[in-house]
Write a protein that holds these residues in place. Sequence first.
Motif, PDB file in Angstrom:
ATOM      1  N   LEU A 125       0.849  -1.199   0.000  1.00 29.34           N
ATOM      2  CA  LEU A 125       0.000   0.000   0.000  1.00 29.34           C
ATOM      3  C   LEU A 125       0.879   1.242   0.000  1.00 29.34           C
ATOM      4  O   LEU A 125       2.038   1.201   0.425  1.00 29.34           O
ATOM      5  N   ALA A 126       0.321   2.354  -0.460  1.00 23.98           N
ATOM      6  CA  ALA A 126       1.052   3.622  -0.504  1.00 23.98           C
ATOM      7  C   ALA A 126       0.295   4.662   0.303  1.00 23.98           C
ATOM      8  O   ALA A 126      -0.930   4.601   0.439  1.00 23.98           O
ATOM      9  N   VAL A 127       1.040   5.646   0.833  1.00 22.67           N
ATOM     10  CA  VAL A 127       0.427   6.751   1.567  1.00 22.67           C
ATOM     11  C   VAL A 127       0.799   8.044   0.864  1.00 22.67           C
ATOM     12  O   VAL A 127       1.980   8.300   0.591  1.00 22.67           O
ATOM     13  N   ARG A 128      -0.221   8.847   0.540  1.00 27.13           N
ATOM     14  CA  ARG A 128       0.007  10.104  -0.176  1.00 27.13           C
ATOM     15  C   ARG A 128      -0.720  11.242   0.528  1.00 27.13           C
ATOM     16  O   ARG A 128      -1.420  11.033   1.507  1.00 27.13           O
ATOM     17  N   GLY A 129      -0.565  12.475  -0.043  1.00 23.08           N
ATOM     18  CA  GLY A 129      -1.285  13.629   0.478  1.00 23.08           C
ATOM     19  C   GLY A 129      -2.723  13.631   0.003  1.00 23.08           C
ATOM     20  O   GLY A 129      -3.165  12.719  -0.716  1.00 23.08           O
ATOM     21  N   ILE A 130      -3.478  14.666   0.397  1.00 23.69           N
ATOM     22  CA  ILE A 130      -4.919  14.650   0.151  1.00 23.69           C
ATOM     23  C   ILE A 130      -5.276  14.811  -1.328  1.00 23.69           C
ATOM     24  O   ILE A 130      -6.401  14.496  -1.711  1.00 23.69           O
ATOM     25  N   TYR A 131      -4.364  15.307  -2.170  1.00 20.59           N
ATOM     26  CA  TYR A 131      -4.649  15.409  -3.603  1.00 20.59           C
ATOM     27  C   TYR A 131      -3.856  14.395  -4.416  1.00 20.59           C
ATOM     28  O   TYR A 131      -3.604  14.578  -5.598  1.00 20.59           O
ATOM     29  N   GLY A 132      -3.435  13.302  -3.761  1.00 22.90           N
ATOM     30  CA  GLY A 132      -2.814  12.200  -4.476  1.00 22.90           C
ATOM     31  C   GLY A 132      -1.308  12.303  -4.569  1.00 22.90           C
ATOM     32  O   GLY A 132      -0.646  12.967  -3.768  1.00 22.90           O
ATOM     33  N   GLU A 133      -0.765  11.626  -5.587  1.00 21.21           N
ATOM     34  CA  GLU A 133       0.669  11.475  -5.740  1.00 21.21           C
ATOM     35  C   GLU A 133       1.366  12.829  -5.814  1.00 21.21           C
ATOM     36  O   GLU A 133       0.950  13.723  -6.558  1.00 21.21           O
ATOM     37  N   GLY A 134       2.447  12.967  -5.023  1.00 23.82           N
ATOM     38  CA  GLY A 134       3.253  14.180  -5.073  1.00 23.82           C
ATOM     39  C   GLY A 134       2.724  15.315  -4.217  1.00 23.82           C
ATOM     40  O   GLY A 134       3.299  16.394  -4.196  1.00 23.82           O
ATOM     41  N   THR A 135       1.607  15.096  -3.505  1.00 24.15           N
ATOM     42  CA  THR A 135       1.078  16.162  -2.666  1.00 24.15           C
ATOM     43  C   THR A 135       1.370  15.866  -1.194  1.00 24.15           C
ATOM     44  O   THR A 135       1.538  14.716  -0.799  1.00 24.15           O
ATOM     45  N   GLU A 136       1.412  16.927  -0.393  1.00 25.47           N
ATOM     46  CA  GLU A 136       1.811  16.829   1.005  1.00 25.47           C
ATOM     47  C   GLU A 136       0.624  16.443   1.888  1.00 25.47           C
ATOM     48  O   GLU A 136      -0.522  16.843   1.628  1.00 25.47           O
ATOM     49  N   ALA A 137       0.904  15.655   2.926  1.00 28.77           N
ATOM     50  CA  ALA A 137      -0.132  15.334   3.909  1.00 28.77           C
ATOM     51  C   ALA A 137      -0.259  16.514   4.861  1.00 28.77           C
ATOM     52  O   ALA A 137       0.700  16.877   5.531  1.00 28.77           O
ATOM     53  N   VAL A 138      -1.413  17.160   4.904  1.00 29.85           N
ATOM     54  CA  VAL A 138      -1.649  18.287   5.803  1.00 29.85           C
ATOM     55  C   VAL A 138      -2.893  17.997   6.646  1.00 29.85           C
ATOM     56  O   VAL A 138      -3.751  17.197   6.262  1.00 29.85           O
ATOM     57  N   GLY A 139      -2.978  18.667   7.785  1.00 29.80           N
ATOM     58  CA  GLY A 139      -4.145  18.496   8.642  1.00 29.80           C
ATOM     59  C   GLY A 139      -4.313  17.082   9.155  1.00 29.80           C
ATOM     60  O   GLY A 139      -5.433  16.658   9.452  1.00 29.80           O
ATOM     61  N   ASN A 140      -3.199  16.337   9.265  1.00 28.37           N
ATOM     62  CA  ASN A 140      -3.237  14.942   9.735  1.00 28.37           C
ATOM     63  C   ASN A 140      -4.123  14.065   8.859  1.00 28.37           C
ATOM     64  O   ASN A 140      -4.725  13.098   9.338  1.00 28.37           O
ATOM     65  N   LEU A 141      -4.225  14.423   7.578  1.00 28.25           N
ATOM     66  CA  LEU A 141      -5.007  13.644   6.615  1.00 28.25           C
ATOM     67  C   LEU A 141      -4.045  12.849   5.729  1.00 28.25           C
ATOM     68  O   LEU A 141      -3.115  13.416   5.145  1.00 28.25           O
ATOM     69  N   PHE A 142      -4.296  11.555   5.613  1.00 26.73           N
ATOM     70  CA  PHE A 142      -3.434  10.671   4.830  1.00 26.73           C
ATOM     71  C   PHE A 142      -4.296   9.850   3.877  1.00 26.73           C
ATOM     72  O   PHE A 142      -5.297   9.265   4.285  1.00 26.73           O
ATOM     73  N   GLN A 143      -3.868   9.800   2.611  1.00 31.63           N
ATOM     74  CA  GLN A 143      -4.593   9.003   1.621  1.00 31.63           C
ATOM     75  C   GLN A 143      -3.857   7.663   1.452  1.00 31.63           C
ATOM     76  O   GLN A 143      -2.709   7.638   1.011  1.00 31.63           O
ATOM     77  N   VAL A 144      -4.508   6.587   1.828  1.00 32.13           N
ATOM     78  CA  VAL A 144      -3.916   5.248   1.761  1.00 32.13           C
ATOM     79  C   VAL A 144      -4.519   4.515   0.572  1.00 32.13           C
ATOM     80  O   VAL A 144      -5.746   4.452   0.434  1.00 32.13           O
ATOM     81  N   SER A 145      -3.655   3.961  -0.285  1.00 32.32           N
ATOM     82  CA  SER A 145      -4.168   3.313  -1.503  1.00 32.32           C
ATOM     83  C   SER A 145      -3.333   2.092  -1.860  1.00 32.32           C
ATOM     84  O   SER A 145      -2.217   1.917  -1.366  1.00 32.32           O
ATOM     85  N   ASN A 146      -3.889   1.255  -2.735  1.00 37.23           N
ATOM     86  CA  ASN A 146      -3.149   0.083  -3.218  1.00 37.23           C
ATOM     87  C   ASN A 146      -2.063   0.517  -4.197  1.00 37.23           C
ATOM     88  O   ASN A 146      -2.237   1.470  -4.971  1.00 37.23           O
TER      89      ASN A 146
END
Length: 355
Positions: free
Chosen positions: A205-226
């Motif tokens: 799995l991968a962890v990205r920022g709120i707007y997907g690949e190459g974006t920063e995780a802000v506000g303790n929000l993490f996008q987890v995907s396959n």
Amino acid sequence: MSLEDFVHRTSSYWMRADGPEDEMVMSTRVRLARNLADLPFPMLATEGQMDEVLERVNRALRHPSVQDLGHFEMLPMNRVHELDREVLMEKHLISPDLVEHPRRSAVVLRDDETISIMVGEEDHLRIQCLFPGLQLKPAWDMASRVDDALEATLDWAYDEKRGYLTACPTNVGTGMRASVMMHLPALVMTDQIRRVLHAISQVGLAVRGIYGEGTEAVGNLFQVSNQITLGQSEEEIVHNLYGVTRQLIEHERRARQLLLEQNRPELEDRIGRSYGILRYAKRLDSKETMQRLSDVRLGIDLGIITGVPKGILKELMVLTRPALLQTYEGRELSPQERDVHRAALIRERLRALSA
């Protein structure tokens, strides 16, 4: 609905509605990458060939199998102002790439914005279904229905051995990217987040920022995907991501309990300060806004703040983004002006809730 409706309706279904486990899972997204069998992928296609893609998709939308799924509107990107494209991106309806490269591309939106189909991005089509809370199975079911409906008239590039063929090799196979956007403040505060995210990366799995690949995780929000799309079925991908998401929820839940038991005064002080700043500050930049909203949402979930609906984080998280803020105000704003108007908008919303 018109472009103006999609841009000026500031709240999408996934922001307004409650969903399962939405204390920690803000939204679920399933995206399918598809390409037409007899035309080159976008990076090699001529302008005439991309016009042919747009025309075929437009015809497919008029087929009864698609119309049975609801009312769709096709918006050519080269006719959409850059600020409006950014609004669509901030609402998670299109990708940053489609904002930057609007030529020979379009987005198809269902009225409730649950379904969006990007045309002419990295692949010919990217079918996206976005649901509130943890709803991987419903999102996959809906994406599959849209895929089948379009396939009634469109012939996908498909190989019996490899599966769906895509512009990027990492998407070959199912072409599926399933993701959940998670709010994990307690894991961050207890310094467990790096260990947990490292463990996630070991299971595909991968962890990205709120707007997907190459974006920063802000506000303790993490996008987890396959990460893996080849060698697994769509159902296996959904099952695996669901299992890991459940584990993350339990880790976050235990971390919240630990904070309450061992650091309650400090936690209440932090949450109270953030709530006070949001209620009375005269200027707020994007980064501070996201952090303060994260604190307040945690306070709501833990019962420290009452009388404020839990949907406040999702709504204000999107409403206070630069493009939506300028659309809300009806004119372009400098960065300094945006900070002033962002603070005013938040004060207004929170004051209305306490009135």
